[in-house]
Write a protein that holds these residues in place. Sequence first.
Motif, PDB file in Angstrom:
ATOM      1  N   ASP A 193      72.327 -12.191  54.589  1.00 48.98           N
ATOM      2  CA  ASP A 193      72.405 -11.502  52.957  1.00 48.98           C
ATOM      3  C   ASP A 193      72.988 -12.740  52.057  1.00 48.98           C
ATOM      4  N   VAL A 194      73.826 -13.151  52.743  1.00 44.12           N
ATOM      5  CA  VAL A 194      74.638 -14.499  51.822  1.00 44.12           C
ATOM      6  C   VAL A 194      73.591 -15.428  51.636  1.00 44.12           C
ATOM      7  N   ALA A 195      73.276 -15.805  52.727  1.00 45.07           N
ATOM      8  CA  ALA A 195      72.030 -16.778  52.450  1.00 45.07           C
ATOM      9  C   ALA A 195      71.068 -16.569  51.489  1.00 45.07           C
ATOM     10  N   GLY A 196      70.505 -15.129  51.555  1.00 41.07           N
ATOM     11  CA  GLY A 196      69.450 -14.690  50.866  1.00 41.07           C
ATOM     12  C   GLY A 196      69.794 -14.798  49.318  1.00 41.07           C
ATOM     13  N   ALA A 197      71.075 -14.275  49.078  1.00 39.69           N
ATOM     14  CA  ALA A 197      71.781 -14.408  47.732  1.00 39.69           C
ATOM     15  C   ALA A 197      71.944 -15.459  47.123  1.00 39.69           C
ATOM     16  N   TYR A 198      72.326 -16.631  48.105  1.00 36.70           N
ATOM     17  CA  TYR A 198      72.429 -17.863  47.560  1.00 36.70           C
ATOM     18  C   TYR A 198      71.262 -18.755  47.127  1.00 36.70           C
ATOM     19  N   MET A 199      70.104 -18.377  47.999  1.00 38.54           N
ATOM     20  CA  MET A 199      68.732 -19.197  47.595  1.00 38.54           C
ATOM     21  C   MET A 199      68.301 -18.357  46.366  1.00 38.54           C
ATOM     22  N   LEU A 200      68.458 -16.891  46.087  1.00 36.06           N
ATOM     23  CA  LEU A 200      67.888 -16.366  44.798  1.00 36.06           C
ATOM     24  C   LEU A 200      68.583 -17.102  43.632  1.00 36.06           C
ATOM     25  N   ALA A 201      69.915 -17.076  43.831  1.00 37.89           N
ATOM     26  CA  ALA A 201      70.739 -17.621  42.712  1.00 37.89           C
ATOM     27  C   ALA A 201      70.245 -19.198  42.670  1.00 37.89           C
ATOM     28  N   MET A 202      69.813 -19.721  43.457  1.00 36.71           N
ATOM     29  CA  MET A 202      69.498 -21.327  43.322  1.00 36.71           C
ATOM     30  C   MET A 202      67.817 -20.985  42.745  1.00 36.71           C
ATOM     31  N   TRP A 203      67.163 -20.108  42.880  1.00 33.28           N
ATOM     32  CA  TRP A 203      65.913 -20.138  42.255  1.00 33.28           C
ATOM     33  C   TRP A 203      65.941 -19.427  40.845  1.00 33.28           C
ATOM     34  N   GLU A 204      67.051 -19.143  40.231  1.00 32.59           N
ATOM     35  CA  GLU A 204      67.295 -18.570  39.212  1.00 32.59           C
ATOM     36  C   GLU A 204      67.050 -17.066  38.853  1.00 32.59           C
ATOM     37  N   PHE A 205      66.917 -16.330  40.025  1.00 29.83           N
ATOM     38  CA  PHE A 205      66.641 -14.889  39.713  1.00 29.83           C
ATOM     39  C   PHE A 205      68.037 -14.166  39.111  1.00 29.83           C
ATOM     40  N   ASP A 206      67.559 -13.122  38.463  1.00 26.50           N
ATOM     41  CA  ASP A 206      68.773 -12.365  37.601  1.00 26.50           C
ATOM     42  C   ASP A 206      69.714 -11.882  38.428  1.00 26.50           C
ATOM     43  N   SER A 207      71.008 -11.840  37.995  1.00 27.99           N
ATOM     44  CA  SER A 207      72.192 -11.661  38.642  1.00 27.99           C
ATOM     45  C   SER A 207      72.026 -10.110  39.527  1.00 27.99           C
ATOM     46  N   ALA A 208      71.261  -9.329  38.740  1.00 25.86           N
ATOM     47  CA  ALA A 208      71.071  -8.051  39.474  1.00 25.86           C
ATOM     48  C   ALA A 208      70.581  -8.173  40.798  1.00 25.86           C
ATOM     49  N   PHE A 209      69.617  -8.908  41.000  1.00 20.37           N
ATOM     50  CA  PHE A 209      68.797  -9.292  42.145  1.00 20.37           C
ATOM     51  C   PHE A 209      69.706  -9.786  43.138  1.00 20.37           C
ATOM     52  N   VAL A 210      70.304 -10.939  42.745  1.00 23.50           N
ATOM     53  CA  VAL A 210      71.332 -11.659  43.589  1.00 23.50           C
ATOM     54  C   VAL A 210      72.288 -10.555  44.170  1.00 23.50           C
ATOM     55  N   ASN A 211      72.886  -9.777  43.560  1.00 25.72           N
ATOM     56  CA  ASN A 211      73.734  -8.659  43.741  1.00 25.72           C
ATOM     57  C   ASN A 211      73.327  -7.810  44.884  1.00 25.72           C
ATOM     58  N   ALA A 212      72.015  -7.280  44.609  1.00 28.92           N
ATOM     59  CA  ALA A 212      71.306  -6.442  45.288  1.00 28.92           C
ATOM     60  C   ALA A 212      71.100  -6.986  46.927  1.00 28.92           C
ATOM     61  N   ILE A 213      70.831  -8.327  47.013  1.00 27.57           N
ATOM     62  CA  ILE A 213      70.426  -9.120  48.223  1.00 27.57           C
ATOM     63  C   ILE A 213      71.870  -9.005  48.740  1.00 27.57           C
ATOM     64  N   LEU A 214      72.802  -9.603  48.226  1.00 28.64           N
ATOM     65  CA  LEU A 214      74.233  -9.842  48.825  1.00 28.64           C
ATOM     66  C   LEU A 214      74.624  -8.821  49.220  1.00 28.64           C
TER      67      LEU A 214
END
Length: 393
Positions: free
Chosen positions: A301-322
């Motif tokens: 989940d940390v890795a997924g959130a890290y990649m979504l942040a890298m791809w400029e996804f909205d913070s709500a998506f990053v938080n949900a994945i993390l």
Amino acid sequence: MEIINMMDTPRALFVDDEGMVLNSLRRGLRQQCRDWELKLCTSPQEALRLLADFDPWVVISDKRMPEMNGIDFLRTVSQKSPESIRVLLTGDTSVEGALDMADVAHVLIAKPFELKSFVRILQRVKCIRALPISKALRHQLGTIEHIPVEPRLYQKLLECLKSNRSDTRDMAGIINQSPYILAKLLQLANSAFLGFARPVWTTHEAIARIGIELTKNLVFCFGVFENSGINDSHLRDQLSSEAMDVALLCRELCVSSGCDRREIDDAFLVGLMHNIGKLISTTTRMQSNSDGSDIFPLIEDVAGAYMLAMWEFDSAFVNAILYQSIPERAEQKTLLCCRLYVAKIVNYSRKLKISALDYESGLNFPLLQSQGLLHEVVSWITHVEKQTIRDNK
């Protein structure tokens, strides 16, 4: 857990053998990114000597340099300073070129470039550094051998959509370049969960049915799976199938709750992206540095959130994945994260052939109650499980 101090001054290291380019960047970034400390080097070797003392948050390098090419330079950076985000400037924008550079660069910037590209990169890096990730985990993430890059087909689609002349047929022509993505898109367009009785057979019809915005996001998701670097196609398809199952459950829960179209599409998208981190953890040896308790996000989940942040996804998506596995631990609890969590519990319970409302499922009733979701979730799960029983008779 030792978290990186966000009070540190953000630091960026630029490397390009053309001094005029660096001077131009210095002038532009000083105006728009005044809080950043910048180091600019015309020599890769000089930049490597600076790494330890400067400890940059991000390293941006040109690809073609006489002393050492950018790929070799960033590969050395990945060994000496793995926590640094690595960015490569290149004129090679082919799919093959992107894949060749994916083991060293987190982000590729096509040349010629504009100043706003660098401003966006620096903003993105600050968001990534804000994630509650320990230095040890950042080190592991920085040494990933195969970094999923933003799919080239997705980039082509964005370019198409920016054109005033673009329509669904133009989009279809781009999507048709990937049999894998096309098959996934048609599968979804013909899914009974979307409520359409008549099947569609062409890409154009699928886009018209799903909608342009959701199609764009689907191309991104399917493109990540297609270029994940997993050699085992069965495992890749298994993860992709799991992502689709959870995404459809997320969508169904939102529809049942009377959510608007944006909420439904966002829930579906976060469901599709929920196990992106597993793509990384299956191709890279990663170890959690937690004490084994359940208060830390799972490593995938940390890795997924890290990649979504890298791809400029909205913070709500990053938080949900993390926090998808431990939503009660999130500093900011969101409906998006909670609904993803519920969908995963239901999908998991189906595999175990138990009710998601049973104690064994692990569903966090107090959390749902605190977020005002308990009634709608219990009603939806009851309906879904009754429907499953009827379908199995």
